[in-house]
Design a protein around this motif. Structure first.
Motif, mmCIF file in Angstrom:
data_model
loop_
_atom_site.group_PDB
_atom_site.id
_atom_site.type_symbol
_atom_site.label_atom_id
_atom_site.label_comp_id
_atom_site.label_asym_id
_atom_site.label_seq_id
_atom_site.Cartn_x
_atom_site.Cartn_y
_atom_site.Cartn_z
ATOM 1 N N TRP A 53 -28.294 -1.556 -34.755
ATOM 2 C CA TRP A 53 -28.382 -1.202 -33.372
ATOM 3 C C TRP A 53 -29.855 -1.928 -32.815
ATOM 4 C CZ3 TRP A 53 -25.103 1.647 -30.992
ATOM 5 C CH2 TRP A 53 -24.196 2.399 -31.490
ATOM 6 N N LEU A 58 -33.478 0.352 -27.323
ATOM 7 C CA LEU A 58 -33.213 1.472 -28.245
ATOM 8 C C LEU A 58 -32.929 2.596 -27.627
ATOM 9 C CD1 LEU A 58 -32.697 2.689 -31.057
ATOM 10 C CD2 LEU A 58 -35.017 2.828 -31.504
ATOM 11 N N GLU A 59 -33.911 3.132 -26.768
ATOM 12 C CA GLU A 59 -33.929 4.424 -26.066
ATOM 13 C C GLU A 59 -32.497 4.664 -25.032
ATOM 14 O OE1 GLU A 59 -38.020 3.340 -27.171
ATOM 15 O OE2 GLU A 59 -36.362 2.151 -26.051
ATOM 16 N N LEU A 62 -29.503 5.862 -27.710
ATOM 17 C CA LEU A 62 -29.575 6.833 -28.387
ATOM 18 C C LEU A 62 -28.472 7.767 -28.454
ATOM 19 C CD1 LEU A 62 -33.514 7.935 -28.541
ATOM 20 C CD2 LEU A 62 -32.211 6.407 -30.120
ATOM 21 N N ASP A 63 -27.892 8.097 -27.265
ATOM 22 C CA ASP A 63 -26.775 8.759 -26.929
ATOM 23 C C ASP A 63 -25.382 8.089 -27.897
ATOM 24 O OD1 ASP A 63 -27.969 10.641 -25.626
ATOM 25 O OD2 ASP A 63 -27.360 9.870 -23.796
ATOM 26 N N ARG A 66 -25.728 8.748 -31.214
ATOM 27 C CA ARG A 66 -25.604 10.007 -31.993
ATOM 28 C C ARG A 66 -24.013 10.120 -31.860
ATOM 29 N NH1 ARG A 66 -27.977 12.284 -28.152
ATOM 30 N NH2 ARG A 66 -29.989 12.986 -29.246
ATOM 31 N N ALA A 97 -37.358 8.080 -31.729
ATOM 32 C CA ALA A 97 -35.805 8.083 -31.708
ATOM 33 C C ALA A 97 -35.383 8.867 -32.875
ATOM 34 C CB ALA A 97 -35.559 6.591 -32.065
ATOM 35 N N LEU A 101 -32.802 11.885 -32.359
ATOM 36 C CA LEU A 101 -31.470 12.123 -32.912
ATOM 37 C C LEU A 101 -31.328 13.087 -33.974
ATOM 38 C CD1 LEU A 101 -30.945 7.989 -33.418
ATOM 39 C CD2 LEU A 101 -29.718 9.659 -31.986
#
Length: 287
Positions: A53, A58-59, A62-63, A66, A97, A101
């Protein structure tokens, strides 16, 4: 004890493929490699690794991270960051993060002596970095992991313990990597684990053997490390699991197998079978 795979060792698979395959093999978790990609014509462990990733943006991912993880039925024992505590903005992003997560831990890269520094000067400065990181981890409610790694200031349990001594083990821990210590920092595993004590927070396993790399003109032999399958290297993993049991370690064991003797899917499946057998033999109840 639970088992995971760090995706630096699964370069051929996309994240979705890695999660699906690892879950189908019976792994409990996945430790995602997070770093901006390096281009490569073919996937390799450290360049062109598809199971990565990107740190940039990155933000916003995150979904997705997950979802890919949880939909496969896997857990997140830690995130594998490729930043050091000196990259403070990115280090804080990784801790944030992990908190979002529910990963709980972040592995950070080590540093080495810079040009013009003595080891003691570098070590003192690095201690300051970890004091900052400990406070940052506390604010996010997660733990920063110091990895035992060759060619760093902390290749051994002794050096790592000295660096983190006095920091809160709820927010700073040591990641013991027996394969790395074969190259540099080797200490009897039972002693090393005992020394780490409350700072022993996470475990990686891989294995290394030395091969003859060159013969110099005067006949001196030069040896170099080579990643090998888990059964074949200097680290005797049956003894290592007994040492883990002796200190009461009940956490995660994450595999980084950089050998290539077997195809990737066969390798990961065989590693889980082997490590599960070692854990049972050491007295662990894996359910």
């Amino acid at each position: 004890m639970k088992f995971a795979v760090f995706t630096d060792s699964t370069p051929d698979w996309t994240p979705a493929e890695a999660a699906k395959i690892l879950a189908s093999q019976g792994w409990h978790g996945v430790e995602w490699r997070i770093t901006d990609p390096v281009a490569s014509a073919q996937p390799t462990f450290w360049a062109g690794n598809r199971a990565t990733w990107p740190l940039t943006g990155l933000e916003s991912r995150l979904d997705e991270i997950r979802a890919v993880t949880l939909e496969a039925g896997l857990e997140l024992p830690a995130l594998g960051a490729y930043v050091t505590p000196r990259h403070r903005e990115d280090a804080e992003r990784m801790l944030s993060a992990a908190a979002v997560l529910g990963a709980g831990q972040v592995r950070f890269l080590g540093v080495n002596v810079e040009k013009g520094q003595s080891y003691r000067e570098a070590f003192a400065a690095y201690r300051g970095d970890w004091e900052w990181l400990a406070d940052c981890a506390r604010r996010y409610g997660v733990r920063a992991l110091l990895e035992l790694h060759h060619e760093s200031l902390t290749p051994s349990a002794s050096a790592a313990r000295r660096l983190v001594e006095g920091l809160d083990p709820r927010y700073v821990g040591v990641l013991h990597d027996i394969g790395n210590t074969v190259i540099e920092g080797w200490e009897e595993p039972a002693h090393a684990l005992d020394l780490l004590g409350e700072y022993l927070a996470h475990v990686h396993v891989k294995n290394v053997a030395f091969h003859l790399a060159a013969v110099e003109n005067d006949g001196t032999l030069r040896w170099a490390p080579k990643w090998v399958p888990l059964r074949e290297g200097r680290a005797h993993l049956p003894e290592f699991f007994k040492a883990l049991a002796a200190v009461g370690y009940a956490g995660w064991v994450t595999v980084e197998d950089f050998s290539t003797a077997q195809p990737l899917a066969e390798r990961t499946a065989a590693n889980l079978e082997y490590l599960s057998g070692l854990a049972h033999a050491a007295g662990y109840d894996l359910g």
